[in-house]
Design a protein around this motif. Sequence first.
Motif, short mmCIF file in Angstrom:
data_model
loop_
_atom_site.label_atom_id
_atom_site.label_comp_id
_atom_site.label_asym_id
_atom_site.label_seq_id
_atom_site.Cartn_x
_atom_site.Cartn_y
_atom_site.Cartn_z
N GLU A 121 0.84 -1.20 0.00
CA GLU A 121 0.00 0.00 0.00
C GLU A 121 0.87 1.25 0.00
OE1 GLU A 121 -4.03 -1.39 2.37
OE2 GLU A 121 -2.22 -1.01 3.52
N PHE A 122 2.01 1.21 0.68
CA PHE A 122 2.94 2.35 0.70
C PHE A 122 3.48 2.61 -0.70
CE2 PHE A 122 7.41 3.71 0.82
CZ PHE A 122 7.29 4.93 1.48
N ILE A 123 3.89 1.55 -1.39
CA ILE A 123 4.41 1.72 -2.75
C ILE A 123 3.33 2.27 -3.67
CG2 ILE A 123 5.37 0.51 -4.75
CD1 ILE A 123 6.54 -1.54 -2.73
N ALA A 124 2.12 1.71 -3.56
CA ALA A 124 1.01 2.16 -4.40
C ALA A 124 0.68 3.63 -4.16
CB ALA A 124 -0.22 1.29 -4.16
N ALA A 125 0.64 4.02 -2.90
CA ALA A 125 0.28 5.40 -2.55
C ALA A 125 1.32 6.41 -3.03
CB ALA A 125 0.09 5.53 -1.04
N ASN A 126 2.57 5.99 -3.16
CA ASN A 126 3.64 6.90 -3.56
C ASN A 126 4.10 6.68 -4.99
OD1 ASN A 126 4.46 8.42 -0.93
ND2 ASN A 126 4.22 6.29 -0.30
N SER A 127 3.30 5.95 -5.74
CA SER A 127 3.59 5.72 -7.16
C SER A 127 2.95 6.81 -8.01
CB SER A 127 3.05 4.34 -7.57
OG SER A 127 3.04 4.20 -8.97
N PRO A 128 3.55 7.15 -9.16
CA PRO A 128 2.94 8.17 -10.03
C PRO A 128 1.73 7.65 -10.80
CG PRO A 128 4.93 7.30 -11.04
CD PRO A 128 4.87 6.70 -9.66
N VAL A 129 1.42 6.36 -10.67
CA VAL A 129 0.25 5.78 -11.33
C VAL A 129 -0.63 5.11 -10.29
CG1 VAL A 129 1.42 5.45 -13.54
CG2 VAL A 129 1.50 3.63 -11.82
N LYS A 130 -1.88 4.91 -10.64
CA LYS A 130 -2.80 4.25 -9.73
C LYS A 130 -2.66 2.74 -9.88
CE LYS A 130 -7.65 4.19 -8.28
NZ LYS A 130 -9.02 4.73 -8.53
N VAL A 131 -2.54 2.03 -8.77
CA VAL A 131 -2.40 0.58 -8.82
C VAL A 131 -3.24 -0.03 -7.70
CG1 VAL A 131 -0.31 0.69 -7.41
CG2 VAL A 131 -0.76 -1.36 -8.74
N GLU A 132 -3.91 -1.12 -8.05
CA GLU A 132 -4.82 -1.80 -7.12
C GLU A 132 -4.03 -2.68 -6.15
OE1 GLU A 132 -8.30 -5.26 -7.30
OE2 GLU A 132 -7.62 -4.27 -9.14
N THR A 133 -4.48 -2.73 -4.90
CA THR A 133 -3.91 -3.64 -3.91
C THR A 133 -5.03 -4.49 -3.31
OG1 THR A 133 -4.12 -2.05 -2.09
CG2 THR A 133 -2.03 -2.06 -3.31
N SER A 134 -4.66 -5.64 -2.78
CA SER A 134 -5.64 -6.55 -2.15
C SER A 134 -5.11 -6.95 -0.78
CB SER A 134 -5.87 -7.79 -3.03
OG SER A 134 -6.29 -7.42 -4.32
N PRO A 135 -5.20 -6.08 0.20
CA PRO A 135 -4.58 -6.34 1.50
C PRO A 135 -5.19 -7.53 2.23
CG PRO A 135 -6.00 -4.40 1.60
CD PRO A 135 -5.90 -4.78 0.16
N LEU A 136 -4.31 -8.33 2.84
CA LEU A 136 -4.71 -9.46 3.67
C LEU A 136 -4.25 -9.16 5.09
CD1 LEU A 136 -3.53 -12.37 1.34
CD2 LEU A 136 -5.86 -11.52 1.60
N LYS A 137 -5.20 -9.08 6.03
CA LYS A 137 -4.85 -8.70 7.40
C LYS A 137 -5.59 -9.60 8.40
CE LYS A 137 -3.83 -3.95 6.00
NZ LYS A 137 -4.08 -2.51 6.22
N PRO A 138 -5.16 -10.86 8.52
CA PRO A 138 -5.81 -11.78 9.45
C PRO A 138 -5.57 -11.38 10.90
CG PRO A 138 -3.78 -12.75 8.61
CD PRO A 138 -4.00 -11.48 7.83
N ILE A 139 -6.57 -11.60 11.73
CA ILE A 139 -6.46 -11.29 13.15
C ILE A 139 -6.22 -12.56 13.97
CG2 ILE A 139 -7.66 -10.31 15.15
CD1 ILE A 139 -6.77 -8.26 13.08
N THR A 140 -6.83 -13.67 13.55
CA THR A 140 -6.67 -14.93 14.26
C THR A 140 -6.06 -15.98 13.32
OG1 THR A 140 -8.84 -15.85 13.67
CG2 THR A 140 -8.74 -14.38 15.58
N LEU A 141 -5.55 -17.05 13.90
CA LEU A 141 -4.97 -18.13 13.10
C LEU A 141 -6.03 -18.81 12.25
CD1 LEU A 141 -2.60 -19.62 15.81
CD2 LEU A 141 -1.93 -18.28 13.81
N ASP A 142 -7.27 -18.84 12.73
CA ASP A 142 -8.35 -19.46 11.94
C ASP A 142 -8.61 -18.69 10.65
OD1 ASP A 142 -8.88 -21.64 13.58
OD2 ASP A 142 -10.22 -20.50 14.87
N ASP A 143 -8.28 -17.39 10.63
CA ASP A 143 -8.46 -16.59 9.41
C ASP A 143 -7.60 -17.10 8.27
OD1 ASP A 143 -10.24 -14.96 10.76
OD2 ASP A 143 -8.74 -13.44 11.26
N LEU A 144 -6.51 -17.81 8.61
CA LEU A 144 -5.61 -18.32 7.57
C LEU A 144 -6.25 -19.41 6.73
CD1 LEU A 144 -2.34 -18.60 9.72
CD2 LEU A 144 -3.01 -16.73 8.21
#
Length: 301
Positions: A121-144
Amino acid sequence: MDNVEKTEQLPEFLQTEFDPRDPNPWLALYLDQSTPLPDHVKQAWLTDSASPSRQFLLPFVRPIARTLIVLIQIFKVVVPRKWAASKFLHWILAAGLKYCVRPEANWLVLRHFHMGAQILEFIAANSPVKVETSPLKPITLDDLKDELFLKHDLNLFNFVIRLSKALRDADKKLQPVAQPDFSMIKEPEVTLEAMPRGRLNGIDLQTAIEMFTPTYQLFLTDNDFWRASNSLQLDETIGLYVATILNSPQHLVLLNNKHPLVPMSTLRAGYRLVLHGLSTEMLHALLMELKKQQGFTSAQQ
């Protein structure tokens, strides 16, 4: 009483007195500040590394795991190329982590998804072009269980392809940014205290990864496993993106998975995955420090 309980929670290398005639190597690594890791992360990493599992179990597990990788590769020759059981694989991985792996290791695993997402997300936000990201942010081990390990590898390649294609189409390149956007960089929302602490939770991170690597290979297609292994080579690529934005190529010295155009054998995938996790921690720590400095500079102005 509180002080006693706090002392009991500290790893052994922080409880024993410093003896110049018998210095503790883990204490030396913890006190050393040459690498950008915050103390709470370094303490968890070294506590896991100093565990009996890593000292006595890993030397036996590693050669067995690498032998299995070779045997499974031979087995893959005779099975249908598209055969896979990704859902079952991720159930095994999540259950193994939850019931057999040390809390420090599980915490580091969950942190890794958050930090990887934030760095992209940092790279995308500071890039001169728009690029899509798909963040994965699990909170528990079951989320895996939602195939997050596989999705993590796919996200990395998809991001590099989308960013590179957008830059080529716009005839642009990544450039140094005077005031980078650090808004997405923050401490991952997972806590060490929330990790399972059962009687069997004793396997360290490196041993667990060595065990899981042939399992990962067995239940994925050959193409998926090779892509996962080769994704580790992209550490250099992501590092170059961040170094370009920050205009600080000296930080690339922290990378170990090089060079992206020279894929390595899958036999060392487990060890390289540990290096990948450590370099991600260091890069995230660096971005956290720069964000703090930027905030201090802004406050001064």
